[in-house]
Design a protein around this motif. Structure first.
Motif, mmCIF file in Angstrom:
data_model
loop_
_atom_site.group_PDB
_atom_site.id
_atom_site.type_symbol
_atom_site.label_atom_id
_atom_site.label_comp_id
_atom_site.label_asym_id
_atom_site.label_seq_id
_atom_site.Cartn_x
_atom_site.Cartn_y
_atom_site.Cartn_z
ATOM 1 N N LYS A 151 -27.621 41.712 2.546
ATOM 2 C CA LYS A 151 -28.239 40.794 3.434
ATOM 3 C C LYS A 151 -28.409 39.396 3.052
ATOM 4 O O LYS A 151 -28.470 38.736 3.713
ATOM 5 N N GLY A 152 -29.137 39.911 1.847
ATOM 6 C CA GLY A 152 -29.464 38.002 1.503
ATOM 7 C C GLY A 152 -29.174 37.142 0.878
ATOM 8 O O GLY A 152 -29.371 36.522 0.169
ATOM 9 N N VAL A 153 -27.792 37.150 0.750
ATOM 10 C CA VAL A 153 -27.135 36.050 -0.178
ATOM 11 C C VAL A 153 -26.017 35.275 1.209
ATOM 12 O O VAL A 153 -25.554 36.156 1.936
ATOM 13 N N VAL A 154 -26.426 33.868 0.749
ATOM 14 C CA VAL A 154 -25.969 32.972 2.251
ATOM 15 C C VAL A 154 -24.800 32.372 1.114
ATOM 16 O O VAL A 154 -25.378 31.632 -0.067
ATOM 17 N N VAL A 155 -23.129 32.147 1.019
ATOM 18 C CA VAL A 155 -22.679 31.305 0.548
ATOM 19 C C VAL A 155 -22.492 30.230 1.398
ATOM 20 O O VAL A 155 -21.434 29.993 2.577
ATOM 21 N N ALA A 156 -23.025 29.091 0.832
ATOM 22 C CA ALA A 156 -22.794 28.027 2.006
ATOM 23 C C ALA A 156 -21.811 27.407 1.365
ATOM 24 O O ALA A 156 -21.916 26.452 0.658
ATOM 25 N N MET A 157 -20.966 27.163 2.448
ATOM 26 C CA MET A 157 -20.312 25.586 2.154
ATOM 27 C C MET A 157 -20.084 24.252 2.431
ATOM 28 O O MET A 157 -19.311 23.582 1.890
ATOM 29 N N ASP A 158 -21.452 24.254 3.303
ATOM 30 C CA ASP A 158 -22.026 23.309 3.083
ATOM 31 C C ASP A 158 -23.455 23.241 3.226
ATOM 32 O O ASP A 158 -24.478 23.333 3.443
ATOM 33 N N ILE A 159 -23.807 21.306 3.012
ATOM 34 C CA ILE A 159 -25.637 21.385 3.357
ATOM 35 C C ILE A 159 -26.703 21.683 4.367
ATOM 36 O O ILE A 159 -27.318 22.507 4.006
ATOM 37 N N ALA A 160 -26.098 21.941 5.249
ATOM 38 C CA ALA A 160 -26.471 22.169 6.747
ATOM 39 C C ALA A 160 -26.780 23.508 6.657
ATOM 40 O O ALA A 160 -27.549 24.134 7.203
ATOM 41 N N THR A 161 -25.372 24.749 6.575
ATOM 42 C CA THR A 161 -26.197 25.865 5.852
ATOM 43 C C THR A 161 -26.603 26.624 5.163
ATOM 44 O O THR A 161 -27.409 27.212 5.129
ATOM 45 N N ALA A 165 -30.291 28.282 5.716
ATOM 46 C CA ALA A 165 -30.446 29.932 5.136
ATOM 47 C C ALA A 165 -31.615 29.640 4.458
ATOM 48 O O ALA A 165 -32.641 30.416 4.389
ATOM 49 N N LEU A 166 -32.188 28.226 3.811
ATOM 50 C CA LEU A 166 -33.819 28.507 3.397
ATOM 51 C C LEU A 166 -34.452 28.462 4.117
ATOM 52 O O LEU A 166 -35.842 29.381 4.045
ATOM 53 N N ASP A 167 -34.797 27.881 5.806
ATOM 54 C CA ASP A 167 -35.831 27.604 6.988
ATOM 55 C C ASP A 167 -35.692 29.577 7.028
ATOM 56 O O ASP A 167 -36.909 30.053 7.174
ATOM 57 N N ASP A 168 -34.420 29.942 6.831
ATOM 58 C CA ASP A 168 -34.704 31.406 7.474
ATOM 59 C C ASP A 168 -35.165 32.294 6.230
ATOM 60 O O ASP A 168 -36.472 33.173 6.416
#
Ligand code: AMP
Ligand code: GLY
Length: 420
Positions: A151-161, A165-168
């Motif tokens: 669960k530790g990977v976020v493929v972010a298609m935009d900056i907000a996402t 993820a960094l906040d989390d």
């Protein structure tokens, strides 16, 4: 010989099924196991995260060989403790398991081994990480450093996402002191997995596979641990596979040996393939689940000989006997998975299904209740079949799925679509 397998998923059921077919196996215990595993082996309660408890258990039961299924016990040092006690073990030391347990460690090894992978930077400071994301732009990939059960990977298609993820992961001003993220370049291409055995020196490929991570048909819906898989993966052609070994896997194994932490066990390498070139996405220090189910279906009893050769550092003389076959597995999961789901529903129809070298239903989250099998997990069954072609294997697997009576479960109906 007496063999102990640690774990309780579909992966461990498939391992047990293959090991039991080998005449070298006199007694097989799986700890903790599940209701399906109980039909091919003895199951025993054991805290598999406790290295001393595992060693005690192995000694008390005259176990000659231990096969470790999941990553957590490896990261906790179970293989180290077994080897220190003189018990033969399949699975890497805690130091070698860092190839899965720490994303930044893997990146460091790739740098040292000159292995192609996504460009990256790592951060512990939230503001610095955010500034880097703003500068790089999207798409971009954010990874928590430690083991996060997928669960530790976020493929972010935009900056907000990406910023969310960094906040989390770095939890802002309340920061978990040890928290670290790796921020990676987004790689395009097609993904495939390569499974190789390593005894610390020699690398022996044992199969390719492709899985389906999204919950629903058409690769829609949330990410899961895997809703199905097939082997071989046509995208990993012989030529690309040879490149992946020469440029990525063997240099990794050599670098681990050079550091005094040789890698022994199965190495599960995920590649992104584009324009005929593989780049490393990640390493895992164990078999994939459900990828193991298709690999075991294809290898059968020889899987035990190969794992023994690996643990005894004899891989240079080992050989895989390939059948020109294909295998596929369809995962049946509880409605609601990967979110909340109910436990305890009854699964019907399992008794009438074939169980042979081409058809097997491997259990993951099941529990026996009297004569009945009930669902107690997210991913519950791995319906697995083999055939001369992928199309034939797929037809067999879905024919079994059709006969399983479980209204509280669901499955994807398009496993293998990319290859067909
Ligand atoms: P991992 O846990 O590292 O395998 O990441 C989970 C999934 O995220 C992978 O299977 C890929 O689909 C995707 N992924 C990870 N890293 C990258 C990357 N650098 N570029 C594109 N996709 C990625
Ligand atoms: N199926 C993906 C994994 O085992 O990590």
């Amino acid at each position: 010989m007496n063999i102990l397998i640690l774990g309780s998923g579909g992966r461990e059921h498939a391992l047990a099924w293959a090991v039991m077919q080998n005449p070298k196996c006199d007694r097989l215990i799986v700890a903790p196991g599940n209701a399906g595993i109980a039909s091919v082996a003895e199951c025993a309660a054991l805290d598999i995260m406790n290295p001393d408890a595992v060693v005690d258990f192995a000694q008390n039961h005259s176990v000659d060989f231990v096969i470790v299924g999941p990553e957590d016990p490896l990261a906790a040092g179970v293989a180290d403790a077994l080897r220190a006690a003189g018990i033969l073990c399949f699975g890497p030391s805690a130091a070698a398991a860092r190839l899965e347990a720490s994303k930044s460690f893997t990146k460091e090894i790739c740098d040292a081994a000159n292995a192609p992978t996504a460009g990256y930077a790592h951060f512990t400071d939230l503001d610095a990480a955010k500034a880097y994301v703003e500068e790089q732009g999207a798409p971009i990939v954010i990874k928590a450093d430690g083991l996060a059960a997928g669960k530790g990977v976020v493929v972010a298609m935009d900056i907000a996402t990406a910023l969310d993820a960094l906040d989390d992961m770095l939890v802002g001003a309340f920061g978990d002191a040890g928290a670290e993220v790796v921020i990676e370049e987004f790689m395009e291409g097609e993904e495939a997995s390569y499974f190789v055995l390593s005894d610390g020196k020699t690398v022996l490929p044992i199969g390719t596979a492709q899985d389906h991570k999204r919950a629903f048909d058409g690769d829609e819906g949330p990410n899961t641990g895997g809703m199905g898989a097939y082997s071989p993966a046509p995208v990993l052609s012989d030529e690309i596979a040879a490149k992946a070994i020469a440029k990525i896997v063997q240099p990794t194994i050599d670098e681990m040996a050079r550091r005094g932490t040789p890698y022994q066990g199965v190495l599960y390498a995920g590649f992104m393939i584009k324009d005929g070139q593989p780049r490393l996405v990640e390493y895992n220090c164990r078999f994939g689940d459900p990828e193991c189910q298709v690999l075991m279906m294809r290898l059968g009893a020889q899987a035990l000989d190969l794992m023994l050769a690996c643990a005894e550092e004899r891989l240079a003389e080992a050989k895989v006997n390939w059948a020109d076959d294909h295998a596929i597995t369809v995962v049946m999961a509880s409605n609601g998975y990967p979110g909340a789901y109910e436990k305890g529903s009854v699964i019907g129809g399992l008794d009438e299904l074939p169980e042979d070298s081409s058809n097997m239903v491997f259990h993951a989250g099941t529990k026996a209740k009297g004569e009945q099998i009930t669902a107690v997990g997210g991913r519950v069954l791995s319906v697995t079949a083999r055939g001369a072609s992928l199309a034939e294997a797929r037809k067999r697997a879905y024919a079994m799925v059709e006969r399983i009576d479980w209204p509280e479960g669901f499955n994807r109906t398009d496993i293998g679509w990319r290859a067909l």
